[in-house]
Write a protein that holds these residues in place. Structure first.
Motif, PDB file in Angstrom:
ATOM      1  N   TYR A  83      34.874  39.675  46.410  1.00 55.66           N
ATOM      2  CA  TYR A  83      34.085  40.431  45.446  1.00 55.66           C
ATOM      3  C   TYR A  83      32.876  41.056  46.138  1.00 55.66           C
ATOM      4  O   TYR A  83      32.384  40.531  47.124  1.00 55.66           O
ATOM      5  N   ALA A 133      39.381  28.091  43.783  1.00 60.98           N
ATOM      6  CA  ALA A 133      39.455  29.537  43.570  1.00 60.98           C
ATOM      7  C   ALA A 133      39.419  29.875  42.086  1.00 60.98           C
ATOM      8  O   ALA A 133      38.748  30.827  41.673  1.00 60.98           O
ATOM      9  N   ASN A 134      40.117  29.108  41.272  1.00 59.62           N
ATOM     10  CA  ASN A 134      40.121  29.359  39.829  1.00 59.62           C
ATOM     11  C   ASN A 134      38.733  29.215  39.231  1.00 59.62           C
ATOM     12  O   ASN A 134      38.365  29.968  38.338  1.00 59.62           O
ATOM     13  N   ASN A 171      36.221  43.901  42.533  1.00 63.32           N
ATOM     14  CA  ASN A 171      37.173  43.057  43.232  1.00 63.32           C
ATOM     15  C   ASN A 171      37.762  43.847  44.396  1.00 63.32           C
ATOM     16  O   ASN A 171      38.240  44.963  44.207  1.00 63.32           O
ATOM     17  N   ILE A 190      33.283  34.461  37.487  1.00 63.28           N
ATOM     18  CA  ILE A 190      33.165  35.915  37.650  1.00 63.28           C
ATOM     19  C   ILE A 190      33.590  36.614  36.358  1.00 63.28           C
ATOM     20  O   ILE A 190      32.927  37.548  35.896  1.00 63.28           O
ATOM     21  N   ARG A 191      34.692  36.157  35.761  1.00 65.11           N
ATOM     22  CA  ARG A 191      35.156  36.757  34.499  1.00 65.11           C
ATOM     23  C   ARG A 191      34.112  36.605  33.401  1.00 65.11           C
ATOM     24  O   ARG A 191      33.804  37.574  32.686  1.00 65.11           O
ATOM     25  N   MET A 202      36.827  32.407  39.959  1.00 67.99           N
ATOM     26  CA  MET A 202      37.358  33.530  39.187  1.00 67.99           C
ATOM     27  C   MET A 202      36.958  33.450  37.716  1.00 67.99           C
ATOM     28  O   MET A 202      36.632  34.468  37.101  1.00 67.99           O
ATOM     29  N   ILE A 250      36.215  34.328  48.056  1.00 73.37           N
ATOM     30  CA  ILE A 250      36.069  33.293  47.028  1.00 73.37           C
ATOM     31  C   ILE A 250      35.566  32.006  47.664  1.00 73.37           C
ATOM     32  O   ILE A 250      34.718  31.316  47.102  1.00 73.37           O
TER      33      ILE A 250
END
Length: 123
Positions: free
Chosen positions: A120, A88-89, A114, A95-96, A92, A71
């Motif tokens: 990733y 990091a959030n 993941n 990516i989501r 993520m 990340i």
């Protein structure tokens, strides 16, 4: 630390500019085509709208198939900024959102995988 970070980025992006000349103009995975010249993603000829960050994440992963990116590495490469734990959030969430756009079943990702505890990758 800031000086080291600046030097690291300079070396990283200088070598990245040399690698750009050897990259193909299109990257493919399954029924997706990432056009690097036009900064567009196509599925069966239809454009899939991506944000700039989503495009850069997908380009990073597709250009280095099989390689696991942490990340932190994704954040520093795509955002071109120093990584903080709270970043990091951000990665993520992007990516989501990217998975929602490109995966047939986003809850069971097949394209962007993941690797638990490491990051990733795309095979």
């Amino acid at each position: 630390l800031r000086v080291k970070s600046l030097i690291r980025r300079y070396v990283q992006y200088d070598s990245a500019s040399e690698e750009k000349t050897s990259l193909p103009k299109q990257l493919f995975i399954e029924d997706l085509c990432l056009d690097l010249d036009k900064n567009l993603l196509y599925r069966k000829g239809e454009v899939i709208e991506l944000t700039e960050r989503e495009f850069r994440i997908l380009k990073l992963l597709l250009s280095n198939r099989g390689k696991i990116f942490s990340i932190q590495h994704i954040y520093e490469s795509v955002w071109e900024d120093e990584y903080y734990y709270s970043s990091a959030n951000t990665v993520m969430v992007h990516i989501r959102n990217l998975r929602k756009k490109i995966e047939p079943v986003p809850e069971e990702p097949q394209i962007i995988q993941n690797v638990w505890g490491r990051g990733y990758k795309i095979d």
